[in-house]
Write a protein that holds these residues in place. Sequence first.
Motif, PDB file in Angstrom:
ATOM      1  N   HIS A 268      -4.003  -2.524 -10.101  1.00 59.61           N
ATOM      2  CA  HIS A 268      -3.455  -1.759 -11.344  1.00 59.61           C
ATOM      3  C   HIS A 268      -2.511  -2.714 -11.799  1.00 59.61           C
ATOM      4  O   HIS A 268      -2.402  -2.731 -13.212  1.00 59.61           O
ATOM      5  CB  HIS A 268      -2.661  -0.544 -10.582  1.00 59.61           C
ATOM      6  N   LEU A 269      -1.616  -3.354 -11.363  1.00 59.38           N
ATOM      7  CA  LEU A 269      -0.414  -4.260 -11.893  1.00 59.38           C
ATOM      8  C   LEU A 269      -1.123  -5.740 -11.835  1.00 59.38           C
ATOM      9  O   LEU A 269      -0.512  -6.422 -12.678  1.00 59.38           O
ATOM     10  CB  LEU A 269       0.618  -4.221 -10.944  1.00 59.38           C
ATOM     11  N   GLY A 270      -2.282  -6.140 -11.109  1.00 55.53           N
ATOM     12  CA  GLY A 270      -2.858  -7.281 -11.283  1.00 55.53           C
ATOM     13  C   GLY A 270      -2.145  -8.635 -10.714  1.00 55.53           C
ATOM     14  O   GLY A 270      -2.386  -9.733 -10.939  1.00 55.53           O
ATOM     15  N   TYR A 271      -1.284  -8.359  -9.520  1.00 56.48           N
ATOM     16  CA  TYR A 271      -0.771  -9.106  -8.633  1.00 56.48           C
ATOM     17  C   TYR A 271      -1.896  -9.748  -8.004  1.00 56.48           C
ATOM     18  O   TYR A 271      -2.835  -9.181  -7.363  1.00 56.48           O
ATOM     19  CB  TYR A 271       0.483  -8.646  -7.849  1.00 56.48           C
ATOM     20  N   ASP A 272      -1.782 -11.177  -7.483  1.00 59.38           N
ATOM     21  CA  ASP A 272      -2.953 -11.871  -6.626  1.00 59.38           C
ATOM     22  C   ASP A 272      -2.301 -11.216  -5.181  1.00 59.38           C
ATOM     23  O   ASP A 272      -1.328 -10.882  -4.781  1.00 59.38           O
ATOM     24  CB  ASP A 272      -2.779 -13.258  -6.494  1.00 59.38           C
ATOM     25  N   SER A 331       5.614  -3.076 -13.737  1.00 55.21           N
ATOM     26  CA  SER A 331       5.815  -4.352 -13.164  1.00 55.21           C
ATOM     27  C   SER A 331       6.318  -3.881 -11.721  1.00 55.21           C
ATOM     28  O   SER A 331       6.844  -3.151 -11.302  1.00 55.21           O
ATOM     29  CB  SER A 331       6.763  -5.015 -13.773  1.00 55.21           C
ATOM     30  N   PHE A 332       6.342  -5.073 -10.896  1.00 55.21           N
ATOM     31  CA  PHE A 332       6.941  -5.285  -9.602  1.00 55.21           C
ATOM     32  C   PHE A 332       8.216  -4.543  -9.527  1.00 55.21           C
ATOM     33  O   PHE A 332       8.710  -3.799  -8.549  1.00 55.21           O
ATOM     34  CB  PHE A 332       6.539  -6.549  -8.604  1.00 55.21           C
ATOM     35  N   PHE A 336       9.784  -1.616  -6.876  1.00 60.07           N
ATOM     36  CA  PHE A 336      10.735  -2.056  -5.987  1.00 60.07           C
ATOM     37  C   PHE A 336      11.843  -0.949  -5.909  1.00 60.07           C
ATOM     38  O   PHE A 336      12.158  -0.554  -5.071  1.00 60.07           O
ATOM     39  CB  PHE A 336      11.492  -3.438  -6.326  1.00 60.07           C
ATOM     40  N   VAL A 337      12.169  -0.538  -7.184  1.00 54.49           N
ATOM     41  CA  VAL A 337      13.503   0.529  -7.598  1.00 54.49           C
ATOM     42  C   VAL A 337      12.825   1.807  -6.884  1.00 54.49           C
ATOM     43  O   VAL A 337      13.772   2.214  -6.275  1.00 54.49           O
ATOM     44  CB  VAL A 337      13.846   0.639  -8.999  1.00 54.49           C
ATOM     45  N   GLY A 338      11.518   2.144  -7.323  1.00 54.75           N
ATOM     46  CA  GLY A 338      11.019   3.217  -6.944  1.00 54.75           C
ATOM     47  C   GLY A 338      10.801   3.588  -5.490  1.00 54.75           C
ATOM     48  O   GLY A 338      11.193   4.324  -4.699  1.00 54.75           O
TER      49      GLY A 338
END
Length: 426
Positions: A268-272, A331-332, A336-338
């Motif tokens: 969904h967010l596209g991180y490797d 974004s991450f 992170f906050v959630g």
Amino acid sequence: MSHSPEAFPAAVESLPPRDGPAPVDRRFIAWYVIAHFGMYLAVMTPLLVSLAIRLEDIGPDGKARSLGLVVGLGTLVTIVAGFVFGALSDGTTARMGRRKPWILAGMPVLLAGAVLTGTADSVGTVLFGFVVVQLGLGAVTAALHAMLPDRVPEHQRGKVLGLLGFTAQIAGVVGFQLADPLADSGLLLFLVPALLACLTLVPVVILLPDPALPERPQARKSRTVRPRSLTYDLRRHPDLGWTWIGRFSIQLSLMFLTTYQLYFLTDHLGYDLDDVTGLLALTGGVGLVTTSAGAVVSGFLSDRLGRRKLFIYASAVALALGFAVVASASSFPQVFVGSQFVLLGAGIFGAVDLALVTDVIPNKGEGGKYMGVFYIASSLPQSVAPLLAPFILAVGGGGNYPMLFLVAAGMAVTGGLAVRPIRGVR
């Protein structure tokens, strides 16, 4: 299981008096908490990372569906196993105690399942290995959970469970840290957490007391596990039903995030994938402080104030807020906050949940059976979440992770409201 060796005589006691068990000391609490950490390490590492990595290596195109199948069906096995093993342990007359024989029986099964899963080369063999893992875990967790009402008096449960409340989060962080160097070895990815879990269980078997059930010939027939003996009357004990619903709902909300957070960040967010394990370890590492604070403080206050439901409400609010933030994340840093709100809610819930459960059990002498019933409430979501999630993700054309986490928020609120009708506990 009704016969035992002459081992561990110093750790055998008779059943506690009817007015409740004697207070436990720091040694008992320390080893009991460490054993839970080991158990959760064996539970959480596959759910958080190991199975996702293994199934992506085997078949990346159908990884989400395969993950749902393996976790869903595997967890159904541990639900039945935990329930039956818990009831069987209530009538076990081994000299070492009622619960320890089942811990000893579950450990080699857990290790065998880890080897099978780690060396599997198809989805079917991964499923078979994971089922064996769950059988071992079912025996261990049923016995370990039943020791709580057996040994810990009511006025100490909030304190003990406050410490237990963040063991799952610690295990999750350690699991991510283990996964990074072990990711290239499927066998070690599953076997190392299982070995560490067994090592933490050894002191429980050797050092901790476990009430021995006196063998009486006239009682043998009554200890036979029959289908009717595995049920309870909700009309007579409605608090059990409301507590079960609350636990199931909140655990289901947590499982949506736990099972799919890795795919959320990658798909969904596209991180490797190589970056995701580090990001999740960072989230869990910081969240360890958040969870620990929530668990320890709420566990202490719950005992001090003599209240449980208030903290379940607070947990539900924190969880719902956290899931809503994650659902809207682009974004991450937002994830992170959630996640910190979710981990705070999980810590508060973990500190009070089992205390609430043990408070509503009508017959402490059948703690294994009743803890097995509530073990279903925490294990069934592991099966329901991955089976239900693909239908939610498919809304709007597929990959609808925001909808998935909004559903999780709704389930958290439902879990908080479910405990309101409980009358036997404040």
